[in-house]
Design an enzyme around this catalytic site. Structure first.
Site, PDB file in Angstrom:
ATOM      1  N   ASP A   1      43.831  40.214 105.628  1.00 17.10           N
ATOM      2  CA  ASP A   1      44.173  41.464 106.691  1.00 17.10           C
ATOM      3  C   ASP A   1      43.698  42.798 107.305  1.00 17.10           C
ATOM      4  OD1 ASP A   1      46.517  39.721 105.903  1.00 17.10           O
ATOM      5  OD2 ASP A   1      46.914  41.383 104.489  1.00 17.10           O
TER       6      ASP A   1
ATOM      7  N   LYS B   1      41.160  38.928 110.531  1.00 15.81           N
ATOM      8  CA  LYS B   1      39.753  38.254 110.760  1.00 15.81           C
ATOM      9  C   LYS B   1      40.656  37.218 111.835  1.00 15.81           C
ATOM     10  CE  LYS B   1      41.302  36.620 107.069  1.00 15.81           C
ATOM     11  NZ  LYS B   1      41.526  37.963 106.117  1.00 15.81           N
TER      12      LYS B   1
ATOM     13  N   GLY C   1      47.924  35.524 107.336  1.00 13.38           N
ATOM     14  CA  GLY C   1      48.649  35.592 107.980  1.00 13.38           C
ATOM     15  C   GLY C   1      47.649  36.054 108.735  1.00 13.38           C
ATOM     16  N   HIS C   2      47.553  35.497 109.434  1.00  7.78           N
ATOM     17  CA  HIS C   2      46.638  35.521 110.994  1.00  7.78           C
ATOM     18  C   HIS C   2      46.782  36.223 111.732  1.00  7.78           C
ATOM     19  CE1 HIS C   2      42.765  34.011 108.483  1.00  7.78           C
ATOM     20  NE2 HIS C   2      43.481  34.703 107.707  1.00  7.78           N
TER      21      HIS C   2
ATOM     22  N   GLN D   1      42.233  35.068 102.870  1.00 12.64           N
ATOM     23  CA  GLN D   1      42.331  36.128 102.093  1.00 12.64           C
ATOM     24  C   GLN D   1      41.408  37.349 102.504  1.00 12.64           C
ATOM     25  OE1 GLN D   1      43.017  32.632 100.559  1.00 12.64           O
ATOM     26  NE2 GLN D   1      44.898  33.393 102.183  1.00 12.64           N
TER      27      GLN D   1
END
Ligand code: GDP
Ligand code: IMO
Ligand code: MG
Length: 428
Positions: free
Chosen positions: A13, A16, A40-41, A225
């Site tokens: 988080d 990225k 979750g990007h 990640q």
């Protein structure tokens, strides 16, 4: 031609998604190389926020080819709903290609993740319960043959794989967890219903990538990640089951190490972690709460509050080495705008001894007390700054200390979620 890797430098988080989206503007291809919808990007374009879990963060650039490579694990339900969600917002996903070799997260993987975590009780890992551990376990077990994306092109092949898997999974479900066995046709249908939405995207992405490389394409390899969630180099066992580190980009895509030109490690200006495991700079205090509040530190995938703390420079130094970093993208600097003083951890104290390197032994790391260097805060809003020279001197001092501690230059500074809130110091 250039190949760049975008890697999370911490526990995930870090931003990225934003960095990948920015690099995608100049890129021909963006490739996700590992992990699944545990990620979750977030990408913010104008006033619109997109939360991507599987689809590469280049998808908002219509001319960029997006690939989910061999090393990813794909939940068909998750992918179908992400595709449909993007289409509903007018984003075409015609440019998405998915590797036939990527392993499929099946309903029994999600169920097992849930049951395993519950059974671990107080010792749970704090997984996202997306089925990540169970699917990578099956991948490394090799037989019975797990379901891969190719199998979504042929219902008989899919049924054969599921039958082989359920012969074992149902014994485990009943004997270990006292759960109901799963029914073959029900599982096949649960997955097959999404095959039509996905099948046009499935192909040999290795061949496609080699073709692009030979044509001199600019390629961005997007990690999910972060370094300390890596199966080997993270804070084991509180890690994910894949390889987020830069080396994982080679494994996940089939692009050899000598073809990689740049490794961008993405770090927040502080630290967060979601899930269990050692976190030396964690602040269980009002300051931690303030960081969480200002950074909106709640999981993109699970909504869980993230644990927050000052920047861990020892971990960042280790991250720069493990990833062979060429440059740092420093994110969420604006979150620190209001603090009178800011701390950065430059060493650990463990059992009365000072460590400047992160110990490999996680037992030791769990006992680490941070040794902080205190810096003055800047006490002003950085959100509208776009030029490095316009940053206050104390902010530039903080950035210099980060560079010194990590032994790596900071090439990009982010002062807000949107594309425009970015200070570029060097070509990254
Ligand atoms: P990822 O998983 O590494 O892509 O990161 P996430 O999307 O899970 O979390 C990063 C969060 O920070 C997202 O909500 C972003 O919109 C947000 N973000 C990214 N860069 C900045 C920044 O510089 N400042 C602030 N305030 N938010 C940012
Ligand atoms: P992005 O790509 C932050 C964490 C989970 C848990 C551990 C193992 O958005 O940075 P898993 O479900 O993978 O078996 O969980 O890893 N985790 C993440 N933390 N960001 C992520 O992804 C994460 N993906 C997994 O919270 O501690
Ligand atoms: Mg995230």
């Amino acid at each position: 031609m250039s190949v760049k890797v975008v890697v999370g430098a911490q526990w995930g988080d870090e931003g990225k998604g934003k960095v990948t989206d920015l690099l995608a503007e100049q890129a021909d291809v963006v490739v996700r190389y590992q992990g699944g919808n545990n990620a979750g990007h977030t990408v913010v374009v104008g006033g619109d926020e997109y939360k991507l879990h599987l689809i590469p963060s280049g998808i908002l650039h219509p001319d960029t080819l997006c690939i989910m490579a061999d090393g990813t694990v794909i939940d068909p339900e998750g992918l179908a709903s992400e595709l449909e969600g993007l289409l509903a917002r007018g984003i075409s996903c015609d440019n998405l290609r998915v590797s036939g070799n990527a392993h499929v997260i099946m309903p029994y993987h999600r169920l097992l993740d849930e049951l395993q975590e519950t059974a671990r009780g107080a010792g749970s890992i704090g997984t996202t319960r997306c089925g990540i551990g169970p699917v990578y376990t099956d991948k490394t077990a090799r037989k019975p043959l797990p379901v891969r994306m190719w199998d979504l092109l042929d219902k008989d092949a899919l049924r054969e794989r599921v039958e082989g898997q359920l012969a074992q999974k149902n014994i485990i479900l009943q004997a270990l967890y006292d759960a109901e066995p799963l029914e073959l046709e029900a599982v096949v249908e649960q997955v097959w219903q999404h095959a039509e939405t996905i099948s046009d995207h499935i192909c040999d992405t290795r061949a496609l990538l080699y073709e692009k490389l030979e044509a001199g394409a600019d390629i961005v390899l997007e990690g999910a990640q972060g370094t300390f969630l890596d199966l080997d180099y993270g804070t084991y066992p509180f890690v994910t089951s894949s390889h987020p580190i830069a080396g994982g980009a080679c494994l996940g895509t089939g692009i050899g190490p000598t073809m990689i030109d740049a490794v961008v490690i993405v770090t927040k200006a502080y630290s967060t972690r979601v899930g269990a495991g050692p976190f030396p700079t964690e602040l269980d205090s009002e300051i931690g709460d303030l960081i969480r509040d200002r950074g909106q530190e709640y999981g993109t995938t699970t909504g869980r509050p993230r644990r927050c703390g000052w920047l861990d420079g020892v971990a960042l130094r280790a991250s720069a080495r493990i990833n062979g970093a060429t440059v740092i993208a420093l994110m969420l600097l604006d979150v620190l705008d209001i603090f009178e003083t800011i701390n950065i951890c430059t060493a650990y104290e463990i059992g009365g001894k000072n460590y400047s390197m992160m110990p490999a032994n996680v037992e030791l790391l769990s006992e680490a007390k941070p040794v902080f260097e205190e810096m003055p805060g800047w006490g002003c809003d950085l959100g509208a700054t776009t030029d490095y020279d316009d940053l206050p001197q104390v902010t530039r001092d903080y950035i210099s200390l980060i560079e010194e501690v990590a032994g790596t230059p900071v090439g990009l500074i982010s002062v807000g979620p949107s594309r425009a809130q970015t200070i570029r110091r060097a070509e990254i």
